[in-house]
Design a protein around this motif. Structure first.
Motif, mmCIF file in Angstrom:
data_model
loop_
_atom_site.group_PDB
_atom_site.id
_atom_site.type_symbol
_atom_site.label_atom_id
_atom_site.label_comp_id
_atom_site.label_asym_id
_atom_site.label_seq_id
_atom_site.Cartn_x
_atom_site.Cartn_y
_atom_site.Cartn_z
ATOM 1 N N LEU A 100 0.542 -0.516 0.329
ATOM 2 C CA LEU A 100 0.106 0.156 -0.081
ATOM 3 C C LEU A 100 0.936 1.292 0.041
ATOM 4 O O LEU A 100 0.245 2.380 -0.161
ATOM 5 C CB LEU A 100 -1.204 0.173 1.549
ATOM 6 N N ALA A 101 2.135 1.167 0.284
ATOM 7 C CA ALA A 101 3.061 2.251 1.010
ATOM 8 C C ALA A 101 3.697 2.451 -0.492
ATOM 9 O O ALA A 101 3.758 3.655 -1.139
ATOM 10 C CB ALA A 101 3.811 2.073 1.466
ATOM 11 N N ALA A 102 3.954 1.655 -1.411
ATOM 12 C CA ALA A 102 3.915 1.465 -2.753
ATOM 13 C C ALA A 102 3.101 2.339 -3.643
ATOM 14 O O ALA A 102 2.903 3.288 -4.737
ATOM 15 C CB ALA A 102 4.519 0.581 -3.216
ATOM 16 N N ASP A 103 2.244 1.332 -3.405
ATOM 17 C CA ASP A 103 0.290 2.033 -4.153
ATOM 18 C C ASP A 103 0.521 3.902 -4.239
ATOM 19 O O ASP A 103 0.234 4.820 -4.765
ATOM 20 C CB ASP A 103 -0.509 1.116 -3.701
ATOM 21 N N ALA A 104 0.874 3.546 -3.039
ATOM 22 C CA ALA A 104 0.626 5.375 -2.657
ATOM 23 C C ALA A 104 1.756 6.403 -2.724
ATOM 24 O O ALA A 104 1.645 7.448 -3.066
ATOM 25 C CB ALA A 104 0.566 5.635 -1.152
ATOM 26 N N LEU A 105 2.783 5.621 -3.089
ATOM 27 C CA LEU A 105 4.068 6.418 -3.625
ATOM 28 C C LEU A 105 3.932 6.334 -4.758
ATOM 29 O O LEU A 105 3.971 8.058 -5.760
ATOM 30 C CB LEU A 105 5.284 5.792 -3.697
ATOM 31 N N ILE A 106 3.548 5.446 -5.978
ATOM 32 C CA ILE A 106 2.809 5.978 -7.124
ATOM 33 C C ILE A 106 2.347 6.994 -7.786
ATOM 34 O O ILE A 106 2.245 7.332 -7.983
ATOM 35 C CB ILE A 106 2.973 4.757 -7.970
ATOM 36 N N ALA A 107 0.994 7.325 -6.098
ATOM 37 C CA ALA A 107 -0.088 7.446 -6.638
ATOM 38 C C ALA A 107 0.806 9.045 -6.801
ATOM 39 O O ALA A 107 -0.402 10.413 -6.838
ATOM 40 C CB ALA A 107 -0.966 7.697 -6.282
ATOM 41 N N ALA A 108 1.278 9.096 -5.734
ATOM 42 C CA ALA A 108 1.660 10.697 -5.334
ATOM 43 C C ALA A 108 2.232 11.304 -6.134
ATOM 44 O O ALA A 108 2.368 12.457 -6.920
ATOM 45 C CB ALA A 108 2.601 10.648 -4.062
ATOM 46 N N ALA A 109 3.389 10.214 -6.796
ATOM 47 C CA ALA A 109 4.515 10.712 -8.193
ATOM 48 C C ALA A 109 3.524 10.951 -8.876
ATOM 49 O O ALA A 109 3.793 12.473 -10.039
ATOM 50 C CB ALA A 109 5.270 9.748 -8.489
ATOM 51 N N LEU A 110 2.358 10.607 -9.136
ATOM 52 C CA LEU A 110 1.324 10.695 -10.611
ATOM 53 C C LEU A 110 1.008 12.203 -10.820
ATOM 54 O O LEU A 110 0.854 12.961 -11.184
ATOM 55 C CB LEU A 110 0.726 9.730 -11.197
ATOM 56 N N VAL A 111 0.311 12.457 -8.554
ATOM 57 C CA VAL A 111 -0.122 14.153 -8.602
ATOM 58 C C VAL A 111 1.063 14.530 -9.108
ATOM 59 O O VAL A 111 0.503 15.898 -10.164
ATOM 60 C CB VAL A 111 -0.879 13.741 -7.705
ATOM 61 N N ARG A 112 1.733 14.979 -8.138
ATOM 62 C CA ARG A 112 3.151 15.853 -8.639
ATOM 63 C C ARG A 112 3.194 16.083 -9.796
ATOM 64 O O ARG A 112 3.724 17.492 -10.476
ATOM 65 C CB ARG A 112 4.606 14.965 -7.988
ATOM 66 N N ALA A 113 3.690 15.177 -10.871
ATOM 67 C CA ALA A 113 3.884 15.203 -12.193
ATOM 68 C C ALA A 113 2.012 15.801 -13.011
ATOM 69 O O ALA A 113 2.589 16.989 -13.637
ATOM 70 C CB ALA A 113 4.055 13.930 -12.508
ATOM 71 N N GLY A 114 1.288 15.466 -12.441
ATOM 72 C CA GLY A 114 0.165 16.007 -13.178
ATOM 73 C C GLY A 114 -0.591 17.360 -12.571
ATOM 74 O O GLY A 114 -0.654 17.711 -13.202
ATOM 75 N N THR A 115 0.585 18.363 -12.407
ATOM 76 C CA THR A 115 -0.045 19.207 -11.272
ATOM 77 C C THR A 115 1.338 19.982 -12.248
ATOM 78 O O THR A 115 0.951 21.667 -11.981
ATOM 79 C CB THR A 115 -0.228 19.369 -9.348
ATOM 80 N N ARG A 116 2.248 19.714 -13.030
ATOM 81 C CA ARG A 116 3.074 20.569 -13.515
ATOM 82 C C ARG A 116 2.402 21.131 -14.149
ATOM 83 O O ARG A 116 1.324 21.169 -14.652
ATOM 84 C CB ARG A 116 4.142 19.964 -13.688
ATOM 85 N N PRO A 117 2.390 22.511 -15.341
ATOM 86 C CA PRO A 117 2.810 23.123 -16.424
ATOM 87 C C PRO A 117 2.303 22.617 -17.617
ATOM 88 O O PRO A 117 3.584 21.697 -17.741
ATOM 89 C CB PRO A 117 2.830 24.422 -16.472
#
Length: 424
Positions: A100-117
């Motif tokens: 679940l921690a690895a799953d959350a890490l993936i989600a967080a990385a994708l959110v961070r990438a998706g919020t860039r201009p």
């Protein structure tokens, strides 16, 4: 920093809420899977029986030797030993927590990438909503951890080719396929740095594992002996042949349900030949490609893993985790060519859950229900692989009669060198 676009917190909070709700449901399914439709307890058994057995062997400083179920590179040992870092939990509980921690890490990385201009949160949405299509299976396999390494490799590649290469090497040492994610790196310095660091890091970590454990290459012997798994394209063809009088049958061996009988070696050889052909197509694309967009490394990674998946002798349900993760990375970029491919992958993931664990007895028995389920799932995967490669090929050819793309940095270029955007 002042020029960065402001992102409203609403979508991110909504994704967080969906992630928490769906992962709670997946966890509940994992602990209440006694129903035959949920596998009758077979899904978590791999963790508390097989993984825990390997944990005991690894804890004594050796990889499992002469074990037909051990078919993984030595880096997998580190993942299987990791639950020991949480000694106040049982092995099963610690494994699920780390997954679940690895799953959350993936989600967080994708959110961070998706919020860039210039980027998109569609990638984070695909991962958050797509993984639960596989029910509770992702929490009882270590493929989420492997996918995390591949996703991080791709998302860091633009800003730091060295880091991208290192994460790719770590993933390859755990389950081989993340080594493919560097296929689409732009020619020139980016490729040299990423590939060079990947090779160097891979050799260094492999040497460290070889010094720390006995039998680090024991997996090669067992991997080479694998046959045709019942869920692969070849397995589907053989299962259908049972209705035409083929005398083969299903048998548990090498840690999976495989088909044995006449012509199985020929089908296995054909699968290997198709994998070699897929590699040839990917290398041809690499040589012929003339245009790189910020999404090309992502698109190439998805196309490569799809082609190797559909031509494999084995297509286990957890392989869909890889494809969902890579599709999610593609959809973080507005330049991706893989949107329709992601839809096919999500549809195939939903059918995968119907086949396993819900109707796996039908698949093993080779009934018409099982055959048609696998034919539909594998048909979607084959269509996704072909479409993915075709769209990748076309995206790498600049429109005729138009000038080469501007070498000015693009909003979602992740700081790739300017010359990486246009290769002449």
């Amino acid at each position: 920093m002042m020029n960065r676009l402001r992102v409203t917190p609403g979508p991110v909070l909504a994704l967080t809420a969906v992630w928490l709700a769906t992962r709670a449901l997946m966890s509940w399914l994992l602990t209440h899977d006694s129903s035959p439709l949920l596998g009758g307890g077979s899904v978590p058994r791999e963790v508390w029986r097989l993984y825990f057995h390997w944990y005991g062997v690894l804890s004594h400083g050796a990889f499992p030797a002469h074990d037909s179920t051990w078919q993984y590179p030595p880096g997998a040992g580190a993942v299987l030993l990791a639950p020991g870092l949480l000694p106040w939990l049982t092995y099963f509980q610690a494994f699920v927590v780390l997954t679940l921690a690895a799953d959350a890490l993936i989600a967080a990385a994708l959110v961070r990438a998706g919020t860039r201009p210039g980027r998109s949160l569609f990638g984070a949405t695909v991962w958050t909503c797509g993984l639960p299509l596989l029910l509770h299976v992702p929490l009882a396999r270590y493929d989420v951890q492997v996918t995390a390494l591949a996703v991080i490799s791709l998302l860091t590649l633009g800003r730091s080719p060295r880091a991208g290469g290192v994460f790719s090497a770590l993933g390859a040492l755990v389950k081989v396929w993340p080594g493919l994610v560097l296929l689409g790196t732009p020619r020139g310095p980016v490729t040299r740095r990423a590939w060079g660091w990947s090779v160097a890091a891979g050799c260094a970590f492999l040497a460290l594992l070889a010094l720390s454990f006995d039998n680090p290459l024991a997996f090669l012997r067992e991997q080479g002996g694998r046959g045709v798994q019942i869920e692969s394209l070849g397995g589907t063809a053989l299962n259908l042949a049972r209705h035409a009088g083929w005398s083969g049958r299903a048998r548990y061996q090498y840690g999976a349900i495989e088909l044995v009988g006449p012509h199985v070696p020929a089908v296995a050889t054909t699968s290997l030949a198709l994998t070699a052909a897929a590699l040839g197509l990917l290398l041809l694309w690499r040589v012929r490609a003339r245009h790189w967009s910020p999404a090309t490394p992502y698109d190439a990674a998805l196309a490569a893993v799809l082609l190797f998946t559909v031509t494999s002798r084995v297509i286990s349900p957890q392989y869909m985790i890889w494809l969902i993760g890579l599709a999610a990375v593609c959809l973080t970029s507005r330049h991706t060519s893989q949107r329709p491919v992601a839809v096919l992958i999500l549809a195939a993931s939903a059918l995968t859950s119907v086949a396993f664990p819900m109707f796996y007895r039908e698949v093993v028995a080779g009934s018409w229900t099982g055959c048609l389920l696998m034919l539909a799932r594998n048909g979607l995967l084959a269509a996704a692989a072909v479409l993915s490669f075709v769209r990748l090929w076309r995206s790498a050819r600049p429109p005729s009669g138009k000038p080469a793309p501007s070498t000015q940095p693009r909003p979602d270029s992740d700081r790739l060198p300017d010359r990486a955007l246009s290769i002449s």
